[in-house]
Design a protein around this motif. Structure first.
Motif, mmCIF file in Angstrom:
data_model
loop_
_atom_site.group_PDB
_atom_site.id
_atom_site.type_symbol
_atom_site.label_atom_id
_atom_site.label_comp_id
_atom_site.label_asym_id
_atom_site.label_seq_id
_atom_site.Cartn_x
_atom_site.Cartn_y
_atom_site.Cartn_z
ATOM 1 N N HIS A 236 0.894 -1.119 -0.085
ATOM 2 C CA HIS A 236 0.048 0.041 0.006
ATOM 3 C C HIS A 236 0.796 1.291 -0.055
ATOM 4 N N ASP A 237 1.893 1.122 0.798
ATOM 5 C CA ASP A 237 2.839 2.525 0.707
ATOM 6 C C ASP A 237 4.008 2.633 -0.078
ATOM 7 N N GLY A 238 3.899 1.537 -1.142
ATOM 8 C CA GLY A 238 4.925 1.569 -1.941
ATOM 9 C C GLY A 238 6.380 1.148 -1.567
ATOM 10 N N ALA A 239 6.572 0.405 -0.315
ATOM 11 C CA ALA A 239 7.608 -0.022 0.217
ATOM 12 C C ALA A 239 8.428 -1.045 -0.499
ATOM 13 N N PRO A 240 9.650 -1.268 -0.780
ATOM 14 C CA PRO A 240 10.264 -2.238 -1.431
ATOM 15 C C PRO A 240 10.613 -3.381 -0.651
ATOM 16 N N LEU A 241 9.471 -4.083 -0.269
ATOM 17 C CA LEU A 241 9.504 -5.093 0.771
ATOM 18 C C LEU A 241 8.569 -6.274 0.586
ATOM 19 N N GLU A 242 9.020 -7.501 0.092
ATOM 20 C CA GLU A 242 8.242 -8.496 -0.330
ATOM 21 C C GLU A 242 8.076 -9.279 1.053
ATOM 22 N N VAL A 243 7.043 -10.230 1.137
ATOM 23 C CA VAL A 243 7.145 -10.884 2.151
ATOM 24 C C VAL A 243 6.796 -12.569 1.779
ATOM 25 N N GLU A 244 7.394 -13.392 2.564
ATOM 26 C CA GLU A 244 7.438 -14.852 2.341
ATOM 27 C C GLU A 244 7.184 -15.658 3.492
ATOM 28 N N HIS A 245 6.349 -16.749 3.327
ATOM 29 C CA HIS A 245 6.329 -17.734 4.513
ATOM 30 C C HIS A 245 7.397 -18.647 4.566
ATOM 31 N N LEU A 246 7.963 -18.974 6.028
ATOM 32 C CA LEU A 246 9.207 -19.353 6.381
ATOM 33 C C LEU A 246 9.183 -20.917 5.647
ATOM 34 N N ALA A 247 7.903 -21.592 5.617
ATOM 35 C CA ALA A 247 7.998 -22.913 4.761
ATOM 36 C C ALA A 247 8.220 -22.615 3.341
ATOM 37 N N SER A 248 7.501 -21.725 2.579
ATOM 38 C CA SER A 248 8.035 -21.411 1.226
ATOM 39 C C SER A 248 9.464 -20.991 1.045
ATOM 40 N N PHE A 249 9.779 -20.316 1.955
ATOM 41 C CA PHE A 249 11.368 -19.977 1.829
ATOM 42 C C PHE A 249 12.352 -21.024 1.819
ATOM 43 N N LEU A 250 11.958 -21.823 2.944
ATOM 44 C CA LEU A 250 12.979 -23.035 3.202
ATOM 45 C C LEU A 250 12.760 -23.776 2.005
ATOM 46 N N TRP A 251 11.513 -24.093 1.417
ATOM 47 C CA TRP A 251 11.616 -25.038 0.214
ATOM 48 C C TRP A 251 12.092 -24.509 -0.999
ATOM 49 N N ARG A 252 12.025 -23.192 -0.986
ATOM 50 C CA ARG A 252 12.489 -22.626 -2.399
ATOM 51 C C ARG A 252 14.182 -22.707 -2.213
ATOM 52 N N ARG A 253 14.548 -22.073 -1.182
ATOM 53 C CA ARG A 253 16.255 -21.996 -0.863
ATOM 54 C C ARG A 253 16.702 -23.412 -0.749
#
Length: 258
Positions: A236-253
């Motif tokens: 909403h504020d146009g901040a350069p920050l994406e979010v990701e759930h830890l489960a998805s992050f662990l799987w992806r990484r």
């Protein structure tokens, strides 16, 4: 949070309590949690009648409603398998507060207490029960720097920050950066954000600004309520920050497939 004794032998079968927020808003996190567990050789069972942990009603001062929600699910996890929860705050509700809700109930009380002993937050289970070692995993993508967020309840009741830090720090190609307001609440707090939107909004904007000040463009958390609050505010504020759930992050990484 009290120290707990972990089983010496890893199970072969587990339940997944996906949480209502994962089910409705971040289903990919639930699927990735299943994939992480299956990759470790487990069979994952998902009782379809599960719903909410009752935390919104409980934290709003409505224990009777929370009790009704919990009671409807006490018999869903009838086998003596661990119940894995991809949310520290929901795991804390089930492990610590369900037994309190039924403390004087001669029927539901023993069920709640027995079930509570089998509740594990996802990274806690990966780290302490399965002893999953991601340090030798092939990096999933380019090196990246991230900030970690742990919900207040998860940090206090389940020690989720320590588990998350251990898992993230073991990942090849990932640098975790601490930020000034990491230990502060994001302002979500379930119904708190609805009852006190101005205060909640100020808190989450402080959190987003602190995370962005590190130069990282990704925030990872094991709690969907916080992720939704932080992610929507940043967008909403146009901040350069994406979010990701830890489960998805662990799987992806860790490259996904074994």
């Amino acid at each position: 949070m009290k120290d707990r004794q972990y089983p010496t032998a890893a199970p072969t079968q587990v339940y997944l309590f996906a949480t209502c927020l994962v089910d409705l808003f971040v289903p990919q996190a639930g699927l990735d949690a299943v994939r992480l567990l299956e990759r470790e050789g487990l069979t994952v069972h998902f009782p379809r009648a599960q719903s909410c942990c009752g935390q919104p009603a409980y934290s709003s001062g409505n224990p009777d409603q929370a009790r009704d929600v919990a009671r409807a699910q006490l018999d869903l996890f009838s086998e003596p398998w661990p119940v894995i929860v991809p949310s520290g705050s929901c795991a804390g509700m089930m492990r610590h507060h369900w037994p309190q809700l039924f403390a004087d109930d001669p029927v539901a009380g023993p069920k709640a207490r027995a079930l509570a002993e089998r509740i594990y937050e996802l990274t806690e289970f990966l780290l302490h029960v399965l002893k999953a070692d991601f340090s030798q995993a092939l990096p999933g993508g380019q090196a990246e720097r991230i900030v970690l967020h742990t919900s207040c309840g998860a940090r206090r009741e389940m020690g989720t920050r320590a588990h998350g830090v251990a898992m993230v720090d073991a990942l090849p190609g990932v640098t975790r950066v601490e930020h000034e307001r990491e230990s502060e609440c994001c302002g979500f707090g379930g119904t708190f954000s609805l009852k006190h939107p101005d205060i909640s909004g100020a808190m989450v904007r402080d959190k987003v600004a602190s995370a962005c000040a590190t130069g990282c463009n990704r925030l990872v958390s094991a709690d969907c309520g916080c992720l939704l609050n932080i992610g929507h505010t940043a967008a909403h504020d146009g901040a350069p920050l994406e979010v990701e759930h830890l489960a998805s992050f662990l799987w992806r990484r860790t490259g996904g497939a074994a």
